[in-house]
Design a protein around this motif. Structure first.
Motif, PDB file in Angstrom:
ATOM      1  N   GLN A 376      -8.819   4.167   1.164  1.00  0.00           N
ATOM      2  CA  GLN A 376      -7.729   3.215   0.986  1.00  0.00           C
ATOM      3  C   GLN A 376      -7.567   2.341   2.230  1.00  0.00           C
ATOM      4  O   GLN A 376      -7.752   2.799   3.351  1.00  0.00           O
ATOM      5  N   ASP A 613       2.127  -0.038  -4.774  1.00  0.00           N
ATOM      6  CA  ASP A 613       1.409   1.228  -4.963  1.00  0.00           C
ATOM      7  C   ASP A 613       2.296   2.404  -4.558  1.00  0.00           C
ATOM      8  O   ASP A 613       2.922   2.381  -3.486  1.00  0.00           O
ATOM      9  N   LYS A 614       2.322   3.439  -5.390  1.00  0.00           N
ATOM     10  CA  LYS A 614       3.144   4.616  -5.119  1.00  0.00           C
ATOM     11  C   LYS A 614       2.294   5.879  -5.198  1.00  0.00           C
ATOM     12  O   LYS A 614       1.226   5.898  -5.798  1.00  0.00           O
ATOM     13  N   ASN A 615       2.790   6.936  -4.570  1.00  0.00           N
ATOM     14  CA  ASN A 615       2.072   8.201  -4.642  1.00  0.00           C
ATOM     15  C   ASN A 615       2.444   8.935  -5.933  1.00  0.00           C
ATOM     16  O   ASN A 615       3.167   8.402  -6.778  1.00  0.00           O
ATOM     17  N   ALA A 616       1.944  10.155  -6.057  1.00  0.00           N
ATOM     18  CA  ALA A 616       2.138  10.896  -7.308  1.00  0.00           C
ATOM     19  C   ALA A 616       3.602  11.198  -7.595  1.00  0.00           C
ATOM     20  O   ALA A 616       3.974  11.487  -8.742  1.00  0.00           O
ATOM     21  N   LYS A 621       3.939   4.069  -0.970  1.00  0.00           N
ATOM     22  CA  LYS A 621       3.007   4.456   0.081  1.00  0.00           C
ATOM     23  C   LYS A 621       3.311   3.647   1.346  1.00  0.00           C
ATOM     24  O   LYS A 621       3.416   2.415   1.299  1.00  0.00           O
ATOM     25  N   ASN A 741       4.605   9.168   3.155  1.00  0.00           N
ATOM     26  CA  ASN A 741       4.385   9.194   1.694  1.00  0.00           C
ATOM     27  C   ASN A 741       3.097   8.482   1.293  1.00  0.00           C
ATOM     28  O   ASN A 741       2.945   8.091   0.136  1.00  0.00           O
ATOM     29  N   PHE A 742       2.184   8.302   2.226  1.00  0.00           N
ATOM     30  CA  PHE A 742       0.939   7.594   1.920  1.00  0.00           C
ATOM     31  C   PHE A 742       0.061   8.428   0.988  1.00  0.00           C
ATOM     32  O   PHE A 742      -0.624   7.898   0.116  1.00  0.00           O
ATOM     33  N   ALA A 743       0.081   9.733   1.174  1.00  0.00           N
ATOM     34  CA  ALA A 743      -0.708  10.640   0.330  1.00  0.00           C
ATOM     35  C   ALA A 743       0.243  11.497  -0.498  1.00  0.00           C
ATOM     36  O   ALA A 743       1.457  11.502  -0.286  1.00  0.00           O
ATOM     37  N   ASP A 744      -0.316  12.251  -1.442  1.00  0.00           N
ATOM     38  CA  ASP A 744       0.495  13.136  -2.277  1.00  0.00           C
ATOM     39  C   ASP A 744       0.860  14.419  -1.537  1.00  0.00           C
ATOM     40  O   ASP A 744       1.860  15.059  -1.853  1.00  0.00           O
TER      41      ASP A 744
END
Length: 852
Positions: A376, A613-616, A621, A741-744
């Motif tokens: 990413q 874009d958002k995480n799970a 993010k 919050n970039f990753a899950d």
């Protein structure tokens, strides 16, 4: 007082209920606790960058062809290859003109193009162009003028045109220089005037300092030198305050050896024969001329101050034998070779999810481009823009002293690194090149890349039945720029969770002040007495960096997430607690270009979010920008509206800035700002002009691509411990970019090396609070580290490793422990003199001034 009940019972029961609600039965894997993988038996295949490094510096062949092209096309300028004065026209530098981001992104991140499946459909690299700075003499004096040459390679389509689009109001020139001495016919004339002035007062210098100048040998360590600090006056003239120094020209400790005699020179005329010597200043007293100074010397109440003499106290080394030096210190080794991948040709690095390109520039040193993490986008560009040092004092030198070091060349002065000292012996080293005065200069081994294991863990946890420890390894890209008296170590660090850190450490000789014995009013106002006749001089270091964040893509927003106290009434709290004093989070959108300072009590998070874009878990993010490790929070300039800097460094007035990203605003500063600080080529205040950062509305052209400029440095008040050199651990600062919050979940779990120890005990098993359970054939080995082992009957501690371990001892060659520095490549370095040679007057061949 009667004790009622058991207060520990409620939280204990609560934890038990939580444990029961998540109860599961696991089985430990039956494998051994060490891996059978042998890294030494797996040869590595050559690593290649996925694409061309479109940001790389010009090659020697490219620079030569550009110089030849300019000489042919600008024949009317009568350009010379060996300029001897500012009246000669010559090509000063050529370098890469970095491609516009709008062009580069189409190549690096094509939309809807499968480059692997259809190579012909893949976008081509953007056109390659060069930037040239040419010294041109006009009727009112010399100018430095920027041009762009391209496309490269040089051919029938190549053109040369003014480089205007990236400068304010389309101006591509500065007068050379507004405040220095380029109008003087040659550098030697300036030195000659200083020598003549000093010879005229030789009786005074001998009386007070015990030395005179040596015209025959400026390197004589027993003689004096005189250097100026120039300043303009409103009438357009030039005033120089010259200060005497010892020892000779070749001494690195000269900035520790100022002498307390200052001489004022009217340097308005372009001919040194018309210059006039005026006032003298000594020990806090101003004299109208040399005669008044001489007369005062004869007075019985004349107050002297000791001369500032050289000695062992300026030596940075003590080669004596001491008991505590008998054993060498621990060193880090890399037995199985590097875990990162490096394409040296394209200067492309890949390490545990991070990928980026390295490039360099003469003025600013190394920069990184197209930084990605786990595939990413994170940041398009990260690199130094300018390095400022601004002094204060009550003498004519320190009172107006400031430097903008990109003019002297943070890349040009990034010298060879010392293996085993600047970087671990196992590091990979890269060369850099720069092109000046028709020559290509190669600086060998001036950038190092290495992985290092910190002396602290990335994470750990001790539970009732287990201990888990994760090693903290990180990747570093490092260089050292030595500008005059100071060495700046600049490093870009990458951590396994996606964090990036930019860190600066400084060492070297301070630029000190002469100690005035009759100093009473301003005692300790600007520094401390640190030797017989030496005082420290307070100053600010502010180094400006650009971070063009592309968090999961180019469309980003910046917010201030504040931690705020509040008083709140909760229904569940009644009637026992009518109101509760607590805290909450409140988000404030940064809706226009602005400067920000680090908040009091760290009470705000500065976050850059992806707008879409958002995480799970439905969270945006983002990356947090925070002051990192070092000596407190990173600073901005203390002086308000500096009379010396003018408009040349408005970026230094706040800790960080957020702006719209524009192709027409690629940098916050330009090296030539040093020439005309009150009318700079790039005025950052014009860039940070409160334009809207709101995007998406029909009536806006802003697409959400923002850029952050941030400052590192220190408020330096040198003390006795800075003699002879400032120490790096006392002068370090950093800014970190931390995933938010970039990753899950924490991505470092996939990469980190560590161990889980199952502690001795009857119930030794999983996490505290979990029930022990017997193994069952129906419970398969799923590889989860929390699974249970049926082999617990020996009641011994077990170690479960995640990641590979060292399986056998290795023979370490001596070079890995202590490199043979007899093979050091670099030869003698040119001295960057921060007064004469580094100024505009020293742009042409310095050897002419020193007789070769």
């Amino acid at each position: 007082m009667e004790r009622r009940g058991k207060p520990w019972l409620v939280p204990t029961l609560l934890l038990l209920l939580i444990s029961l609600s998540s109860l599961a039965y696991f089985q430990y894997p039956q494998a051994t606790t060490t891996s059978s993988f042998d890294p030494t038996s797996h040869p590595k295949s050559p690593f290649k960058a996925p694409k061309q490094n479109i940001f790389s510096e010009l090659t020697a062949a490219e620079a030569s062809s550009v110089n030849t092209f300019i000489l042919e096309k600008f024949g009317h300028l009568n350009l010379t290859k060996h300029p001897k004065s500012a009246k000669d026209n010559f090509v000063y530098i050529v370098e890469t003109l970095k491609p516009n981001k709008t062009d580069a992104i189409h190549y690096l991140h094509p939309q809807g193009t499968d480059a692997d499946a259809d190579a012909e459909a893949a976008p081509q690299p953007p056109e390659r162009w060069a930037k040239a700075a040419i010294s041109e003499n006009f009727p009112d004096g010399p100018y430095m003028v920027y041009y762009m040459v391209g496309p490269l390679p040089v051919g029938e389509e190549t053109v040369i045109r003014p480089l205007e689009y990236c400068f304010e109001e389309g101006r591509n020139w500065v007068k050379n220089p507004g405040r220095f001495l380029a109008r003087v016919q040659d550098f030697g004339a300036i030195l000659d005037f200083a020598l003549s002035m000093a010879e005229d007062v030789a009786d005074i210098t001998q009386e007070l300092l015990g030395a005179t100048v040596n015209r025959a040998n400026p390197n004589d360590p027993q003689s004096l030198l005189a250097f100026p600090r120039g300043s303009r006056v409103e009438t357009g003239g030039m005033v120089l305050w010259m200060q005497f120094y010892r020892p000779g020209m070749g001494s690195g400790a000269r900035t520790l050896l100022p002498q307390g005699i200052y001489c004022k020179v009217d340097a308005t005329s372009s001919n040194t024969s018309d210059w006039t010597v005026g006032q003298f200043y000594y020990n806090g007293v101003l004299y109208d001329d040399a005669e008044e100074f001489r007369a005062a010397l004869q007075e019985p109440d004349f107050q002297r101050t000791p001369p500032n003499l050289d000695g062992s106290w300026t030596n940075t080394e003590d080669f004596g034998e001491y008991a505590d030096r008998e054993l060498p210190p621990p060193v880090s080794i890399q037995p199985y070779g590097p875990r990162y991948k490096l394409d040296k040709k394209e200067k492309y690095v890949s390490w545990f999810g991070f990928e980026f390109y390295i490039t360099s520039a003469m003025a600013t040193g190394i920069s990184l481009y197209d930084i990605r993490f786990k595939g990413q986008r994170v940041m398009y560009e990260l690199g130094l823009q300018e390095a400022l040092a601004h002094y204060a004092g009550d003498d004519p030198m320190q009172g107006g002293l400031e430097f903008l070091d990109s003019f002297f060349g943070m890349g040009k002065n990034a010298f060879e690194l010392v293996p085993g000292y600047d970087c671990p012996a196992y590091a990979d080293y890269l060369d850099t090149e720069w092109h000046q005065s028709y020559k290509t200069h190669t600086m060998p081994n001036s950038v190092c890349v290495f992985e290092f294991t910190a002396d602290y863990l990335l994470s750990r946890h001790t539970a009732q039945y287990s201990v888990t420890a994760s090693r903290n390894t990180f990747l570093t890209v490092r260089s050292v720029s030595t500008v005059g008296n100071y060495d700046y170590t600049i490093e870009y660090m990458f951590y396994m969770d996606g964090t990036m850190e930019v860190k600066v450490r400084a060492s070297g000789f301070i630029f000190a002040a002469f100690y005035t014995a009759n100093n009473t009013k301003s005692e300790d106002e600007y520094g401390h007495r640190i030797h017989d006749a030496l005082s420290s001089s307070m100053h600010d270091h502010v180094l400006n960096f650009k971070a063009d964040l592309d968090v999961a893509g180019p469309t980003n927003d910046m917010v201030r997430l504040a931690l705020e106290p509040m008083t709140m009434k909760y229904g569940w709290d009644q009637p026992e607690q009518p109101v509760r004093n607590t805290m909450h989070l409140k988000e404030y959108q940064v809706s226009e270009e602005t400067g920000l300072d680090w908040p009091k009590n760290s009470g705000e998070f500065y976050l850059v979010y992806n707008s879409e874009d958002k995480n799970a878990w439905g969270e945006r993010k983002g990356y947090r920008i925070t002051s990192g490790t070092g000596m407190g929070s990173t600073p901005h300039l203390t002086i308000l509206n500096s009379t010396t800097l003018g408009d040349s460094a408005r970026w230094a007035e706040h800790d960080l800035w957020v702006l719209q990203r524009k192709d027409t605003e690629p940098r916050s500063a330009d090296p030539l700002n040093y020439f005309t600080p009150h009318d700079p080529l790039i005025n950052f205040a014009s860039m940070a002009n409160h334009e809207s950062l709101e995007h998406g509305a029909p009536d806006t052209n802003y697409d959400g691509d923002l850029v952050v400029y941030f400052n590192l440095g220190a408020h330096h008040i040198p003390h006795s411990g800075d003699i002879p050199n400032t120490l790096m651990h006392t002068s370090s600062s950093s800014v970190m970019f931390v995933p938010h919050n970039f990753a899950d979940a924490d991505p470092s779990r996939q990469s980190v090396q560590g161990v889980r120890l199952q502690l001795k005990g009857h119930k030794s098993g999983g996490f505290a609070g979990e029930w022990s359970a017997p193994s069952s054939p129906s419970s398969p080995n799923n590889g989860d580290l929390r699974t249970r082992s049926s082999a617990r009957d020996d009641n011994k501690t077990k170690a479960w490793y995640f990641g590979h371990t060292y399986r056998k001892g290795v023979e370490v060659p001596l070079e890995m422990l202590e490199p043979d520095l007899g093979g050091y490549v670099s030869s003698e370095h040119d001295i960057t003199d921060l007064n004469f040679n580094g100024s505009a007057a020293g742009m042409w061949h310095r050897e002419e001034a020193f007789g070769g």
